[in-house]
Design an enzyme around this catalytic site. Structure first.
Site, PDB file in Angstrom:
ATOM      1  CE  LYS A  13      -1.946  -1.184   3.959  1.00 63.05           C
ATOM      2  NZ  LYS A  13      -1.307  -2.469   4.270  1.00 63.05           N
ATOM      3  NE  ARG A  88      -4.844  -1.326   9.960  1.00 62.45           N
ATOM      4  CZ  ARG A  88      -3.726  -0.864   9.393  1.00 62.45           C
ATOM      5  NH1 ARG A  88      -3.665   0.339   8.889  1.00 62.45           N
ATOM      6  NH2 ARG A  88      -2.676  -1.636   9.330  1.00 62.45           N
ATOM      7  NE  ARG A 127       7.757  -2.032   6.269  1.00 63.52           N
ATOM      8  CZ  ARG A 127       6.450  -2.114   6.429  1.00 63.52           C
ATOM      9  NH1 ARG A 127       5.635  -1.695   5.478  1.00 63.52           N
ATOM     10  NH2 ARG A 127       5.954  -2.640   7.516  1.00 63.52           N
ATOM     11  NE  ARG A 161       5.851  -0.006  10.221  1.00 61.24           N
ATOM     12  CZ  ARG A 161       4.747  -0.212   9.507  1.00 61.24           C
ATOM     13  NH1 ARG A 161       4.635   0.347   8.307  1.00 61.24           N
ATOM     14  NH2 ARG A 161       3.787  -0.962   9.969  1.00 61.24           N
ATOM     15  NE  ARG A 172       2.021  -4.645  11.100  1.00 59.34           N
ATOM     16  CZ  ARG A 172       3.190  -4.448  10.488  1.00 59.34           C
ATOM     17  NH1 ARG A 172       4.330  -4.769  11.091  1.00 59.34           N
ATOM     18  NH2 ARG A 172       3.226  -3.919   9.289  1.00 59.34           N
TER      19      ARG A 172
END
Ligand code: AP5
Ligand code: MG
Length: 214
Positions: A13, A88, A127, A161, A172
């Site tokens: 996203k 969400r 990431r 993160r 998640r």
């Protein structure tokens, strides 16, 4: 044009939203990015959100909807919004309708990035982002052209993160399945949902989104 990018953690996203910003002058509205900024700044919202995010659970609907409303108020009416990581829950979807209407806006597209959850763990744990400008990278799939130097701004510091570890990622994903995936039928009924193969390369996904937006 206002659109939602929907998909589980690591679906791409943020990656695609950044490209749409660059290519179409739209504006990425990522509630995750807004919450991380609040945590960093130590605001009351950040203090409430920090532990919840580290567990990989969802922060309250009221908090995120207020963040979105404030961003839309600050944004020009002619700039298209890319909702990234919002809504969400069913309650957030209802709030978004009200917020958009109050700003004289409406949704044009909901683009679902379809992905294989097992592959996402690798995407997420690899990431990293530029500490100065936020450009996104990946250990395997998207290294900066010059190692250690951000392609976008030349920055040399990068960050990861705190919620990008395997255990939190599983939570998640469970949150996505339980609370976010069930909102899709709301938009299907309106005939505005398109699906994109999120397992294709980053460029191919961008091409597929381009074709939908026209
Ligand atoms: P948020 O920041 O929204 O995280 P998320 O939904 O878990 O999604 P990610 O940002 O992890 O993934 P992404 O889809 O943006 O993937 P990316 O493009 O980076 O939310 C974080 C937390 O904040 C939540 O857990 C919650 O606590 C809270 N929160 C946020 N919004 C909320 C809300 N509305 N309500 C309640 N709580 C909320 O890509 C991932 C990696 O893969 C990158 O390294 C990228 O380079 C790479 N990659 C991308 N696409 C491809 C591809 N096609 N092929 C190969 N690699 C790719
Ligand atoms: Mg993201």
């Amino acid at each position: 044009m206002d659109i939602i990018l929907l998909g589980p953690p690591g679906a791409g996203k943020g990656t695609q939203a950044q490209r749409l910003e660059q290519q179409r002058g739209m504006r990425q509205l990522s509630t995750g990015d807004m919450l991380r900024a609040a945590v960093k700044a130590g605001t009351p919202v950040g203090l409430k959100a920090k532990a919840v995010m580290e567990r990989g659970e969802l922060v309250s609907d009221e908090i995120v909807s207020e963040l979105i409303d404030a961003e839309l108020t600050a944004m020009g009416a002619s700039t298209g919004a890319i909702f990234d990581g919002y809504p969400r829950t069913a309650a957030q979807a209802a709030s978004l309708d009200e917020i958009l209407a109050s700003h004289g806006r409406s949704l044009d597209h909901v683009i679902e990035l379809e992905v294989d959850e097992d592959a996402l763990v690798e995407r997420i744990t690899g990431r990293f982002t530029c500490a100065s400008c936020g450009a996104g990278y990946h250990d395997t799939f998207k290294q900066p052209v010059v190692e250690g130097v951000c392609d976008s701004c030349g920055g040399t510091e990068f960050k990861r993160r705190p919620d990008d570890n395997e255990e939190t990622v599983r939570t998640r994903m469970a949150e996505y399945r339980a609370k976010t995936a069930p909102i899709l039928p709301i938009y299907e009924e309106r005939g505005i949902v398109s699906r994109v193969d999120g397992m294709a390369s980053i460029d191919e996904v961008t091409g597929a989104i381009d074709a939908i937006l026209g």
